[in-house]
Design an enzyme around this catalytic site. Structure first.
Site, mmCIF file in Angstrom:
data_model
loop_
_atom_site.group_PDB
_atom_site.id
_atom_site.type_symbol
_atom_site.label_atom_id
_atom_site.label_comp_id
_atom_site.label_asym_id
_atom_site.label_seq_id
_atom_site.Cartn_x
_atom_site.Cartn_y
_atom_site.Cartn_z
ATOM 1 N N GLY A 14 0.833 -1.212 0.000
ATOM 2 C CA GLY A 14 0.000 0.000 0.000
ATOM 3 C C GLY A 14 0.860 1.251 0.000
ATOM 4 N N ARG A 75 1.536 -5.000 -5.872
ATOM 5 C CA ARG A 75 1.502 -6.245 -5.113
ATOM 6 C C ARG A 75 1.993 -7.312 -6.086
ATOM 7 N NH1 ARG A 75 -2.608 -3.214 -2.176
ATOM 8 N NH2 ARG A 75 -1.678 -3.062 -0.117
ATOM 9 N N ASP A 106 3.596 -4.342 6.598
ATOM 10 C CA ASP A 106 3.745 -5.683 7.147
ATOM 11 C C ASP A 106 4.066 -6.754 6.087
ATOM 12 O OD1 ASP A 106 3.264 -7.097 9.617
ATOM 13 O OD2 ASP A 106 1.609 -8.057 8.536
ATOM 14 N N THR A 129 3.470 2.937 5.868
ATOM 15 C CA THR A 129 2.043 2.572 5.809
ATOM 16 C C THR A 129 1.225 3.621 6.560
ATOM 17 O OG1 THR A 129 0.365 1.050 6.682
ATOM 18 C CG2 THR A 129 2.491 0.941 7.736
ATOM 19 N N ASP A 131 -1.404 3.017 8.060
ATOM 20 C CA ASP A 131 -2.151 2.354 9.145
ATOM 21 C C ASP A 131 -1.465 2.409 10.511
ATOM 22 O OD1 ASP A 131 -3.965 1.583 7.159
ATOM 23 O OD2 ASP A 131 -2.778 -0.198 6.710
ATOM 24 N N ASP A 133 0.451 0.310 11.806
ATOM 25 C CA ASP A 133 0.254 -0.983 12.488
ATOM 26 C C ASP A 133 1.523 -1.836 12.558
ATOM 27 O OD1 ASP A 133 0.356 -1.441 9.793
ATOM 28 O OD2 ASP A 133 -1.293 -2.859 9.738
ATOM 29 N N ARG A 175 -6.857 -1.224 8.232
ATOM 30 C CA ARG A 175 -6.478 -2.630 8.053
ATOM 31 C C ARG A 175 -6.372 -3.374 9.383
ATOM 32 N NH1 ARG A 175 -1.005 -4.178 4.975
ATOM 33 N NH2 ARG A 175 -0.208 -3.043 6.749
HETATM 34 P P1 ADP Z 1 1.970 -4.092 2.698
HETATM 35 O O1 ADP Z 1 3.450 -4.096 2.569
HETATM 36 O O2 ADP Z 1 1.387 -2.734 2.546
HETATM 37 O O3 ADP Z 1 1.513 -4.820 3.948
HETATM 38 P P2 ADP Z 1 1.082 -6.401 1.072
HETATM 39 O O4 ADP Z 1 0.625 -7.192 2.249
HETATM 40 O O5 ADP Z 1 0.203 -6.360 -0.109
HETATM 41 O O6 ADP Z 1 1.363 -4.876 1.440
HETATM 42 O O7 ADP Z 1 2.514 -6.985 0.636
HETATM 43 C C1 ADP Z 1 3.230 -6.391 -0.423
HETATM 44 C C2 ADP Z 1 3.996 -7.420 -1.186
HETATM 45 O O8 ADP Z 1 4.954 -8.064 -0.331
HETATM 46 C C3 ADP Z 1 3.184 -8.574 -1.740
HETATM 47 O O9 ADP Z 1 2.536 -8.255 -2.944
HETATM 48 C C4 ADP Z 1 4.248 -9.630 -1.977
HETATM 49 O O10 ADP Z 1 4.971 -9.384 -3.155
HETATM 50 C C5 ADP Z 1 5.177 -9.384 -0.774
HETATM 51 N N1 ADP Z 1 4.821 -10.349 0.283
HETATM 52 C C6 ADP Z 1 3.840 -10.251 1.208
HETATM 53 N N2 ADP Z 1 3.783 -11.369 1.975
HETATM 54 C C7 ADP Z 1 4.740 -12.201 1.502
HETATM 55 C C8 ADP Z 1 5.178 -13.529 1.831
HETATM 56 N N3 ADP Z 1 4.609 -14.223 2.825
HETATM 57 N N4 ADP Z 1 6.206 -14.068 1.113
HETATM 58 C C9 ADP Z 1 6.782 -13.370 0.126
HETATM 59 N N5 ADP Z 1 6.405 -12.137 -0.249
HETATM 60 C C10 ADP Z 1 5.402 -11.546 0.411
#
Ligand code: ADP
Length: 326
Positions: A14, A75, A106, A129, A131, A133, A175
């Protein structure tokens, strides 16, 4: 540390206002310390598909005030698979990148932790982020700007709510974390906050509304955190409408407006400090940590801690909302 000559930087997940200020800080601090910098586009996607260019100091000129991220964000499903991460690693080597700086939430830090472990790549994370969080840091890049956007919106909603003597449910992002809703409620003088960390029953709301709206107030604003746990603003509005048809109820969902805009001074300073500290951390030989801020001091938080632990919300703040809304 001697081995690190070139770093790659990416923004992932995000988007949040202040990501550009962080990109600028990381780039300039790295160049200042004699490192080469490569900008990786669209988060992990650009690492998998080799969308990478060298960043000079001029590439980050005039961006500190811009919302969004000049590196774009995405993503990336491929990166969650071993094959995708293998491709990312090969591109990293091809580009001569020795270490990664990841700005994200996260999920992005979870990806960094897995990648660092699999390929022994030094990774440093910055909490980006809206959020707020992430555990181990008092605040995250983008949170303050989003909070201020919420205030601006709620102040305007208050004008119309008062004119029509209405009860408004305003949904904000978060979130599954109530930081934006709770602090947004305090700062905007809202009558109540509904957050995922604490369940709120409609009859509690009724008590509050009775105390304020019927006796002395001619408008009420309830800030609701968007979350499956709260059910969102619509859910509460429907229930209140059904149970108390005498109220003139409206809903506003603030949505993506909260992600945009020029970062506040607070977020620009935070991003600049954390960005510079990320390079200091690498130079000191730190690996696989998120750079956070606690009591105005920069701290290094191991990825595992930042990801696994839930950041506690100060529940006392709900009492403040209640006390000050009489
Ligand atoms: P944020 O960083 O805002 O929490 P996301 O949860 O969408 O956003 O995670 C962003 C990107 O990080 C994902 O699209 C993916 O490429 C990578 N990612 C998230 N979780 C994992 C995981 N368990 N293993 C590998 N890559 C991950």
């Amino acid at each position: 540390m001697g081995a690190i000559k070139c770093i790659g930087i990416l923004t992932s997940g995000g988007d949040a206002p202040g990501m550009n200020a962080a990109i600028r800080a990381v780039t300039r601090a790295a160049i200042y310390n004699g490192l080469l910098v490569k900008g990786i586009y669209r988060g992990y996607k650009g690492l998998v598909t080799d969308e990478i260019t060298e960043f000079k100091s001029q590439n980050v000129s005039n961006i500190i005030q811009l919302g969004g991220t000049i590196l774009k964000t995405a993503r990336c499903k491929e990166f969650t698979t071993p094959e995708g991460r293998q491709a990312a690693y090969e591109n990293m080597k091809k580009e001569g990148i020795d270490a990664l700086i990841i700005i994200g939430g996260d999920g992005s830090l979870t990806g960094a932790r897995i990648f660092a472990q699999e390929f022994d790549v030094p990774c440093i994370g910055l909490p980006g982020t809206i959020d707020n969080d992430l555990y181990g840091t008092d605040t995250t890049i983008g949170y303050d700007t989003a909070l201020n956007t919420i205030l601006e919106a709620v102040d305007k909603i208050r004008d119309t709510a008062t004119s029509h003597e209405r009860l408004f449910f305003v949904e904000v992002m978060g979130r599954d974390a109530g930081f934006l809703a709770l602090n947004g409620a305090i700062a905007s003088g809202a009558e109540a906050a509904i957050i995922p960390e604490i369940s709120t029953e409609v009859d509690q709301l009724e008590e509050l509304i009775k105390n304020g709206f019927r006796k002395s107030k001619n408008s009420s604003i309830v800030i609701v955190a968007e979350s499956e746990l709260t059910g969102g603003a619509m859910h509460y509005a429907e229930r209140v409408k059904n149970e108390y048809p005498e109220y003139d109820v409206r809903v506003t969902i603030l949505g993506h407006v909260q992600r945009g805009g020029s970062p506040t001074a607070h977020d620009r300073i935070l991003a600049s400090r954390l960005g510079a500290a990320a390079i200091d951390a690498l130079m000191e030989g730190q690996r696989n940590v998120m750079i956070g801020i606690e009591n105005d001091e920069v701290v290094y938080v191991p990825f595992t801690k930042a990801i696994k632990n839930e950041k506690p919300i100060n529940k006392e703040l709900l009492n403040i909302v209640r006390e000050l809304s009489i």
